[in-house]
Each structure stands twice: as C-alpha cells, then as structure tokens.
Design a protein around this motif. Sequence first.
Motif, PDB file in Angstrom:
ATOM      1  N   PHE A   1      -7.238   2.085  -2.312  1.00  0.00           N
ATOM      2  CA  PHE A   1      -6.353   0.937  -2.513  1.00  0.00           C
ATOM      3  C   PHE A   1      -6.593  -0.112  -1.421  1.00  0.00           C
ATOM      4  O   PHE A   1      -6.762  -1.310  -1.690  1.00  0.00           O
ATOM      5  CB  PHE A   1      -4.907   1.442  -2.485  1.00  0.00           C
ATOM      6  N   ARG A   2      -6.646   0.336  -0.170  1.00  0.00           N
ATOM      7  CA  ARG A   2      -6.829  -0.577   0.961  1.00  0.00           C
ATOM      8  C   ARG A   2      -8.186  -1.289   0.884  1.00  0.00           C
ATOM      9  O   ARG A   2      -8.278  -2.508   1.100  1.00  0.00           O
ATOM     10  CB  ARG A   2      -6.717   0.198   2.276  1.00  0.00           C
TER      11      ARG A   2
ATOM     12  N   THR B   1       0.900   3.338  -3.497  1.00  0.00           N
ATOM     13  CA  THR B   1       0.265   4.659  -3.478  1.00  0.00           C
ATOM     14  C   THR B   1       1.195   5.722  -4.055  1.00  0.00           C
ATOM     15  O   THR B   1       0.776   6.576  -4.849  1.00  0.00           O
ATOM     16  CB  THR B   1      -0.140   5.034  -2.040  1.00  0.00           C
TER      17      THR B   1
ATOM     18  N   ILE C   1      -4.627  -6.513  -7.039  1.00  0.00           N
ATOM     19  CA  ILE C   1      -4.831  -5.067  -7.083  1.00  0.00           C
ATOM     20  C   ILE C   1      -3.506  -4.343  -6.881  1.00  0.00           C
ATOM     21  O   ILE C   1      -2.697  -4.728  -6.036  1.00  0.00           O
ATOM     22  CB  ILE C   1      -5.821  -4.623  -5.978  1.00  0.00           C
ATOM     23  N   GLY C   2      -3.297  -3.279  -7.663  1.00  0.00           N
ATOM     24  CA  GLY C   2      -2.098  -2.465  -7.483  1.00  0.00           C
ATOM     25  C   GLY C   2      -1.611  -1.888  -8.799  1.00  0.00           C
ATOM     26  O   GLY C   2      -2.136  -2.205  -9.873  1.00  0.00           O
TER      27      GLY C   2
ATOM     28  N   THR D   1      -6.358   2.774 -13.243  1.00  0.00           N
ATOM     29  CA  THR D   1      -5.700   2.245 -12.052  1.00  0.00           C
ATOM     30  C   THR D   1      -6.767   1.806 -11.058  1.00  0.00           C
ATOM     31  O   THR D   1      -7.875   1.431 -11.470  1.00  0.00           O
ATOM     32  CB  THR D   1      -4.721   3.287 -11.459  1.00  0.00           C
ATOM     33  N   ILE D   2      -6.482   1.882  -9.781  1.00  0.00           N
ATOM     34  CA  ILE D   2      -7.416   1.361  -8.777  1.00  0.00           C
ATOM     35  C   ILE D   2      -8.608   2.298  -8.578  1.00  0.00           C
ATOM     36  O   ILE D   2      -8.461   3.412  -8.108  1.00  0.00           O
ATOM     37  CB  ILE D   2      -6.698   1.157  -7.434  1.00  0.00           C
TER      38      ILE D   2
ATOM     39  N   LYS E   1      -4.740   5.942  -1.223  1.00  0.00           N
ATOM     40  CA  LYS E   1      -4.359   4.851  -0.327  1.00  0.00           C
ATOM     41  C   LYS E   1      -5.584   4.199   0.297  1.00  0.00           C
ATOM     42  O   LYS E   1      -5.647   2.964   0.438  1.00  0.00           O
ATOM     43  CB  LYS E   1      -3.414   5.363   0.760  1.00  0.00           C
TER      44      LYS E   1
ATOM     45  N   LEU F   1       0.830  -1.205   0.000  1.00  0.00           N
ATOM     46  CA  LEU F   1       0.000   0.000   0.000  1.00  0.00           C
ATOM     47  C   LEU F   1       0.868   1.260   0.000  1.00  0.00           C
ATOM     48  O   LEU F   1       0.577   2.229  -0.712  1.00  0.00           O
ATOM     49  CB  LEU F   1      -0.917   0.002   1.223  1.00  0.00           C
TER      50      LEU F   1
END
Length: 367
Positions: free
Chosen positions: A237-238, A186, A256-257, A223-224, A234, A182
Amino acid sequence: MHISELKAKNFRLLKDIDIELNSGMNIFFGPNAQGKTTLLEAIRLISTGRSFITNTLKEIITFENDHFFLKANILQNYLPVEIKFGFGESKKIIQVNSKPLKNLSDLIGIVDSVLFVPDDFNLVTGSPEIKRRYIDIQLSQAKNEYLENLKAYNKVLKNRNALLKNRNYNKNEMQTWTEELLKYGTLIIMERKKSVSNLNKFANEYLSIISGNKENLKIDYKTIGDIETDANIKNQFRILMEKTHQSEQKLGFTLIGPHKDNLEFYINNINAKKFASRGQLKSISIALKFAEADNLKLLKGYYPLFLFDDIFSELDETRKDNILSFIKEEQQTIIVSTNHNRFVSQSNKKDCCIFEMSNGKISLNSR
C-alpha cells in the motif's frame, strides 16, 4: 435471532399494521403494488438504518401524513430487544430498549439481515461501489470494529483529498493523513480479503447445487497490488501511494486504497459480467446471499434474518427447488411473492406462516 412482532404506521402503503411473525418461514403473497416490498423495506431499515429504495426518509411517509413509525420486538440469543424508529419534521427518533441512538449506523449489528431483491444481479454486473457496499454491510453487521475503521477511513480520505486540492499544502500534515490512510486502509483490506475468501467458498458450494453441479464460481478480490499474505499489505500500500503521489497532486484526489476496490465474478472460469445469462446472474446473486448468511453465522454464531423479494423469476424449476432446499428452520426467512403455491409444500415441512397482503393490509392465510 428473529423478529416476533412488527408494527408500522404511515410507512408508505403500510398505514397501520401490527403482525406477529413466525420464527421460521413467513410468506407474504398478493398482487403487485400491495405493500410486499415495503414490508421488507421496513425490516431492512430497522436492521441497517438505511432504505434500499430511497435515500430520503421523507419519501417513505404515507401521503397526507407528517411522520412514520416502526417498532420491532426481537429475540436475540434468547434476550428480548425492542427497536423503535420514527421520522417526522426532518427529525429521526431511534431507540433500542428505550435508549436513544445518535446515528443511523448505530443500528447496524443489532438485527442482522440478508436482503435479496430482483436487481441484485448488479452485485455481479454493477459498479465497484455497489460491490464494495455489499461487502461493507455484511462486515459492519458482523464486526463493529470494521464499521468504526470504515468510518475513520472515509473521514481521513475526505481530509486528505481536501488537502490535495490545495497545491500549497503542508507536507507534514499530508504525511499525517497518509499514515492514517495506510493504517485504516490496511485493516479494511485485511478484513475484506478474509470475508471474500469465505464468501467464495460458501457461494461456490451453493451455486454448484443450484445448477445441478454444472457451474462453479470464483470471486476475484481486486485491491492494491499483490496481497497474497496479510504481512505485505501495508508495505505494498505504501509503495503504491508513493508511486502515485505526483499524479494525486495533479488530480487533487487519492488514487490508491480500499475506496477503489472491486470484485470480479467468474462462472466456469468465464467472466460472468460479460457472458453469463440472466438466469445465471440471478443464480450467482442468490448463492452470494446464502453465502453471506453463512459468513455472518460463522462470525457471530447465529443466522441473520433472510429477506427475499421475487426470488424465483427467471429461474427454471430445478433451480427453484434447489434454492428452497437451502432454507434452514433455525433461520427466520421472510419471502414476498405474487404467488404462494410453490411454498405450500414447504409449509407442510417447515415451521411456516402464510400471509396475504392487499392494499397495505395483512391477514394470516395459514399457519
């Protein structure tokens, strides 16, 4: 920044060359298979530590020899830099101002370059991996911190994936690797997001000029989730990692990432990968390369080297003339082509040298 002198020995067809380059435009012409692309390969290798033709350095060595050697003298911000790159007996020797470098990646950011080769339309139509590499190379040249974060992310990703393959993994260890993923992920996404935004602005301007104001370009960074602001990257993402963790356990790898990022290109709001002509794809690719140079100039304060291979095929005369108008006198440009006639008029306008290549040998045609 520019290369003032380049030496190459046993580098494919370049058995033994020593040339002085002009700080502005340099044109190398000759029939096919005379070493023109090899010349660009040598310069790019000094710049990025990687060949754009092969992943195996041994393949570069001239037949019936056991090593190759490159040396470049560079003027960077009015300071001299000397780079030596040798390979033989499965060993690499890399020196900058006589100081040895441990890793190929340590070369990145010393001599920045932008490379265009004929198959660069793959930047638009190719795999997500090709597009990520395109962004990563330019950001790594611009910011050493980005390169270090990228290497750290890839290391964490490898360790986390190895842990996922073990169904009886330690949960605390998994949490540690997830937090590291993460953290670095990020940072990478934030930098890519800013870079793509700048590229979009610059490339759209270039494509508009190339096409005679008939085409506009949009680059969509995939992206995410929704990351309109840096603040929620972030957190988003989490959340996504928590949602996909059960699937990751079954599959044995991270879902994911930024290692899954992609770029999509739209010309006049139409998906370029699906509907653009080859001429349009090449125009987009060229616009991206000039935009990349502007982006590096924005981040570092000076232009990178420009390396062009067969830039004009599949383009009409108007597009060719418009592209030539982009070349800046303060930017060292190295162009290889089978025909130099189109550049003769440019040699009268700009600081320019024209070289002829034959069987790996180089001779000055005009200055």
